[in-house]
Design an enzyme around this catalytic site. Structure first.
Site, PDB file in Angstrom:
ATOM      1  CD  GLU A 136      -2.905   1.224   0.188  1.00 26.91           C
ATOM      2  OE1 GLU A 136      -2.828   2.112  -0.691  1.00 26.91           O
ATOM      3  OE2 GLU A 136      -3.784   0.358   0.206  1.00 26.91           O
ATOM      4  N   GLY A 141       1.482   7.383  -0.723  1.00 30.83           N
ATOM      5  CA  GLY A 141       1.606   7.577   0.719  1.00 30.83           C
ATOM      6  C   GLY A 141       0.405   7.113   1.514  1.00 30.83           C
ATOM      7  CB  ILE A 143      -4.000   8.154  -1.053  1.00 32.33           C
ATOM      8  CG1 ILE A 143      -3.820   9.664  -0.865  1.00 32.33           C
ATOM      9  CG2 ILE A 143      -5.284   7.867  -1.828  1.00 32.33           C
ATOM     10  CD1 ILE A 143      -3.651  10.428  -2.157  1.00 32.33           C
ATOM     11  N   GLY A 194      13.253  20.037   1.599  1.00 30.81           N
ATOM     12  CA  GLY A 194      13.298  18.585   1.738  1.00 30.81           C
ATOM     13  C   GLY A 194      12.252  17.855   0.929  1.00 30.81           C
ATOM     14  CD  GLU A 197      15.652  12.291  -2.298  1.00 26.26           C
ATOM     15  OE1 GLU A 197      16.782  12.545  -1.840  1.00 26.26           O
ATOM     16  OE2 GLU A 197      14.768  11.705  -1.645  1.00 26.26           O
ATOM     17  CE  LYS A 212       4.891   7.475  -5.932  1.00 28.10           C
ATOM     18  NZ  LYS A 212       4.812   8.878  -5.471  1.00 28.10           N
TER      19      LYS A 212
END
Length: 451
Positions: A136, A141, A143, A194, A197, A212
């Site tokens: 998951e 994240g 969701i 942050g 990257e 994804k």
């Protein structure tokens, strides 16, 4: 869950103790009571695999856990029931999961790159071993889109799915839209906060969202859509001019991951002869990652900052919208913990959401056949007849213009902006090549799909 396991803790080995691993340790402490109430047992971490055991850490380890740099102490320990893989990357993570499955362990992972590029072999191995492989946290994240597609919406035919699947790119586009920043400054700001990257390639070139999307395609349609076959275009170098001009038409530019069913024009009633591609299905899939114009009244257009969202069109449920934090320690760790709790309840493995050892190959719509309305910006010389000539290039490919605006000379030419009626990607490309061949463009044209 068997009675024998009702009081036995689920023992986990945690690979990786970065942002998400630290968030998981915190949630295991803070939510211990609700974990017991929902699963009937405790979840404990026996060992944490890290690269450097001497490194100072700001987050305390899970209670009773010990650090190790030896992967075998996770994969080969008979006391460990489940491997939680949070190290990322492909080669090392693949070897770790492979070994853990060989040793009869369940898997919980957040590794979208591994699952997108090599996941089918891991799913097949987990199926053979009768092990659970849950993921998951690999998409969006907090969701719960994986669970929704795998379980809640299984009675539906998923007709389309589109979403904002990368928080870094969405933050950059939000800052360019709301605060007028140019791309480089918005990217630098995201890195300082942050959100991006030091090497933002995976995010701004669309590959993170593409990983994804591949997972969502498998869950939504039960097919193998190879990652290498997916059309991917990111937002690198996107111009503030196009952000501004899109707003004048009432749109926002977003990085979209999308898959939708496209019915073949010559599909027979028995479902065969799908556009002559040899697949016995009356539909093909159109899928890709790309910047697109989304009308400001749509919910996707209003998703700002580092948030993610997904819009699902299903034949029974209709339109559904999922929105939430797409990254971060606690949002992602919460998804990892939910998977661990499902393992603790010994829920039956159904790793892809579809039965069978292999998924059929996807029937794919080639990108040049995609049909859409388009936003087109060309930079031309301020001279009589140029608008006529550009319009003629489009008309020659059967492209109808819905709206057009002409802006003042910006020093490098005059921007002409067109909003077209629906046409194919091939026709759009050919029309713009005609303009290039005629010497009408001062720089390469910019064009985006309009959703």
């Amino acid at each position: 869950m068997t009675k024998a396991n009702e009081s036995k803790p689920l023992v986990a080995g945690l690979a990786g103790f970065g942002t998400v691993g630290g968030g998981l340790a915190r949630l295991l402490r803070e939510n211990a009571d609700i974990i017991r109430r929902r699963t009937g047992r405790d979840i404990v971490v026996k060992r944490v695999l890290v690269r450097n055991a001497q490194k100072a850490r700001n987050v305390p380890l899970p209670e009773g856990a010990e650090l190790t740099t030896d992967p075998a102490l996770l994969t080969d320990d008979p006391d460990i029931d489940v491997l939680v893989e949070l190290i990322g990357g492909i080669d090392q993570a693949r070897a770790l999961i492979d070994r853990a499955l060989d040793q009869g362990k369940h898997i919980v992972t957040a590794n979208k790159a591994l699952l997108a590029e090599e996941g089918l072999a891991l799913f097949q191995k987990a199926e053979r071993k009768k092990r659970i492989l849950r993921y998951e946290a690999s998409v969006a994240g907090a969701i719960p889109i994986v669970q929704a597609l795998k379980e809640s919406l299984t009675g539906n035919r998923i007709e389309s799915l589109m979403g904002i699947l990368n928080g870094t790119s969405n933050y950059i586009l939000s800052e360019m839209t709301s605060n007028g920043l140019d791309f480089d400054l918005a990217l630098k700001q995201a890195q300082e906060l942050g959100y991006a990257e030091a090497d933002p390639t995976l995010d701004i070139d669309g590959h993170d969202a593409a990983h994804k999307l591949i997972l969502l395609i498998r869950l939504a349609h039960g097919v193998n859509y190879p990652y290498t076959a997916l059309s991917v275009r990111g937002i690198r170098g996107l111009s503030a001019m196009d952000i501004r001009l899109a707003r004048e038409f009432g749109y926002r530019i977003k990085l979209i991951g999308q898959v939708r069913e496209v019915r073949c024009p010559d599909a027979k009633k028995d479902g065969k002869d799908c556009a002559g591609d040899g697949f016995d299905r009356p539909v093909r899939l159109e899928a890709g990652v790309f910047p697109a114009l989304v009308h400001h009244t749509f919910l996707l257009a209003r998703v700002g900052g580092v948030y993610n969202a997904a819009r699902v069109e299903a034949n029974a449920a209709g339109a559904l919208f999922f929105h939430g934090r797409g990254a971060g320690d606690l949002p992602t760790a919460g998804a990892v913990l939910a998977d661990l709790m499902a393992v603790a309840r010994e829920e039956r493995p159904n790793n892809t959401g579809f039965v069978g050892k292999e998924l059929p190959k996807a029937a794919i719509v080639p990108p040049e056949e995609w049909r859409s309305c388009y936003y087109v910006r060309v930079m031309v010389q301020d001279a009589p007849g140029v608008l006529r000539d550009i319009s003629g290039c489009m008309a020659a490919e059967g492209i109808s213009v819905a709206q057009m605006i002409q802006k003042a000379d910006e020093g490098q030419g005059v921007p002409l902006v067109f909003m077209t009626h629906e046409t194919s990607a091939r026709a759009m490309s050919d029309a713009l090549q005609r303009a290039v061949d005629a010497g009408l463009l001062k720089e390469p044209a910019v064009y985006f799909r309009v959703l």
